[in-house]
Scaffold this active site. Structure first.
Site, mmCIF file in Angstrom:
data_model
loop_
_atom_site.group_PDB
_atom_site.id
_atom_site.type_symbol
_atom_site.label_atom_id
_atom_site.label_comp_id
_atom_site.label_asym_id
_atom_site.label_seq_id
_atom_site.Cartn_x
_atom_site.Cartn_y
_atom_site.Cartn_z
ATOM 1 N N GLY A 17 0.802 -0.954 0.117
ATOM 2 C CA GLY A 17 0.547 -0.001 -0.031
ATOM 3 C C GLY A 17 0.909 0.775 -0.321
ATOM 4 N N PHE A 20 -0.597 7.244 2.386
ATOM 5 C CA PHE A 20 -0.104 8.342 3.806
ATOM 6 C C PHE A 20 0.860 7.497 4.181
ATOM 7 C CE2 PHE A 20 -4.147 10.474 2.570
ATOM 8 C CZ PHE A 20 -3.613 11.895 2.429
ATOM 9 N N GLY A 21 0.813 5.978 4.827
ATOM 10 C CA GLY A 21 1.538 5.851 5.908
ATOM 11 C C GLY A 21 2.877 4.674 5.307
ATOM 12 N N VAL A 85 -2.463 -7.917 -4.038
ATOM 13 C CA VAL A 85 -1.922 -9.023 -2.905
ATOM 14 C C VAL A 85 -2.867 -9.154 -2.115
ATOM 15 C CG1 VAL A 85 -0.883 -9.407 -0.732
ATOM 16 C CG2 VAL A 85 0.079 -7.051 -2.100
ATOM 17 N N GLU A 176 -18.352 18.087 3.032
ATOM 18 C CA GLU A 176 -17.442 18.435 2.257
ATOM 19 C C GLU A 176 -18.274 18.624 1.013
ATOM 20 O OE1 GLU A 176 -13.220 18.693 4.440
ATOM 21 O OE2 GLU A 176 -13.758 16.966 2.940
ATOM 22 N N ASP A 306 -4.892 2.947 8.877
ATOM 23 C CA ASP A 306 -6.121 2.791 8.862
ATOM 24 C C ASP A 306 -6.492 1.348 8.901
ATOM 25 O OD1 ASP A 306 -7.039 5.061 8.712
ATOM 26 O OD2 ASP A 306 -8.138 5.195 6.117
ATOM 27 N N ALA A 323 -5.297 10.491 7.836
ATOM 28 C CA ALA A 323 -3.958 10.421 7.498
ATOM 29 C C ALA A 323 -2.714 11.027 8.383
ATOM 30 C CB ALA A 323 -3.711 11.263 7.164
#
Length: 460
Positions: A17, A20-21, A85, A176, A306, A323
């Protein structure tokens, strides 16, 4: 095995992945004596907080996405493979993917989250979601296809259903997108569709809690609610959408909102991989980790962001799926990998809350800062713009986004009202047995539905 990844004597850290991480972890390991392998099914990193602006025509998709290979150009210890994966084999330290098996010395799962439909099949089958770039593009096309179809529809009830938009979930995403749609209805759509009475278009937020932006401060909730109501968004608080079928979003057994567009923004699950021990996967598909982000019971498997369920005294339900949490966990894990290589003990993760924010519309935003400091309005809006602009990857994306925002601000226009790939929902099952939506080049065909006397219409 290993899909042409060079053999090395250095430890191989495989990251699944590039959100952000995963992105932060790979960058922070650039100077470490390790081989870093990133696996992602997409060849780009996308900035999820701005997906709603792609869906409503404020930004083009390539403004919030950036090629993974370009991000890491020049990082000699990193290799990227585009793959899906399928499962992890912890007994043999391998990942099974659609391009072959990949060996790891250390595995980091940064797989993010998936939409949680809470087992409501009719919503999973028929609702729109906004978790990816394709989702956002599909939603944009679908919205404008509904307007085009509404022009041709003679049935007033069906025209109303085509114009109505129901957003389920009053968190930042729901708020939003509702604000953006309301501004588009008020300032943009009447010029494009003079044949339609756009005042009939109704935008609803249905939220199970008693307020929108539940995790934020009371002041931020009150401000955002006032902003939404000022824009003409209708709030249905302390209500749930129980099912969605035949163009009706039922908020009770008999009461419904007529709509051909229901946007689901009500919850997420972790995206745990198959092959992990059942006891480490929680009910909402997050992976139980200790304070080093190490998966319980495994010495060389980690999870961040997450998908990681790290419980602490302050966070008995785990850290929020945000995030900043993913980025800080990635930074700490990179430091711990370097410590382990030196023979030092890893350090526990400590989260620093830097605040939260949400934008409702032009000059309307709310910001919560540590220390119970809350502000909104124009300065909150500027703060939101600055933080999100600086977090985007790549100078080009920052520049294009800033120019697009400036044009939209001074012209109150959103130029990207394009149906590039017409969308039609077709039911099918993916390889994991989950319902998905397929797009193709056909115009959607609708069966008119007229409210029955026994089913009260809300806002119809």
């Amino acid at each position: 095995m290993d899909t042409n990844i060079p053999v090395t004597s250095q430890p191989r850290i495989v990251i699944v992945g590039c959100g952000f991480g995963g992105l932060r972890l790979a960058k922070d390991l650039a100077d470490a004596p390790v081989q870093v392998v990133i696996i992602d099914r997409n060849n780009y990193h996308n900035f999820q907080p701005l997906l709603y602006q792609v869906a409503t025509g404020a930004l083009e998709a390539d403004s919030i996405a950036y090629p993974i290979r370009k991000i890491f150009a020049g990082q000699e210890n990193l290799f990227y493979r585009m793959a899906d994966v399928q499962r992890v084999d912890t007994a043999h330290n391998t990942l099974e993917t659609n391009i072959g098996s990949i060996r790891y010395d250390h595995l980091v799962l940064a797989t993010g989250s998936l939409t949680n439909f809470f087992g409501i099949e009719s919503i999973e089958k028929n609702a729109m979601q906004i978790k990816s770039v394709p989702n956002a593009l599909n939603l944009r096309s679908y919205l404008f296809q509904n307007f085009e179809t509404a022009i041709l529809t003679e049935d007033p009830a069906e025209r109303q259903a085509l114009l109505n938009v129901v957003i389920v979930g009053g968190g930042p995403t729901g708020v939003e997108i509702a604000g953006s749609l309301a501004e588009m209805r008020n300032d943009v759509l009447p010029k494009d569709y003079p044949e339609l009475d756009l005042q009939q278009m109704q935008i609803f937020i249905v939220e199970a809690d008693g307020e929108v932006l539940g995790p934020m401060s009371k002041e931020a909730q009150v401000k955002s609610r006032a902003y939404l109501e000022d824009l003409g968004v209708q709030l249905r608080l302390s209500r749930k959408v129980q099912r969605y079928e035949e163009g009706k979003a039922y908020i009770s057994d008999t009461e419904f909102i007529p709509t051909r567009c229901l946007i689901w923004a009500a919850g997420v699950n972790g995206s745990a991989l198959e092959g992990l021990a059942p006891e480490v996967v929680t009910r909402n598909r997050r992976i139980s980790v200790n304070h080093w982000n190490r998966v319980e019971g495994r010495k060389n498997v980690y999870a961040i962001g997450d998908v990681a369920n790290m419980v602490s005294d302050d966070m008995p339900r785990g850290y929020p799926m945000l995030a900043p949490v993913a980025i800080q966990q990635a930074e700490q894990l990179a430091r711990n990998f370097k410590r382990l290589l030196r023979g030092d003990a890893p350090l526990d993760f400590k989260y620093t809350n830097k605040g939260s924010m949400a934008i409702v519309g032009r000059n309307r935003a709310v910001v919560d800062l540590p220390g119970n400091h809350t502000f909104g309005g124009f300065f909150g809006w500027l703060t939101w713009l600055f933080v999100h602009l600086m977090t985007l990857v790549g100078f080009r994306n920052k520049a294009v986004t800033l120019i697009s925002w400036a044009i939209s601000y001074f012209s109150t226009d959103k130029a990207l009202r394009l149906i590039i790939r017409p969308y039609k929902r077709s039911d099918f099952k993916d390889d994991k047995g989950k319902a998905r939506a397929e797009h193709n080049a056909q115009t959607p065909q609708y069966t008119p539905s007229v409210p029955t006397p026994s089913a009260p219409v809300v806002g119809g």
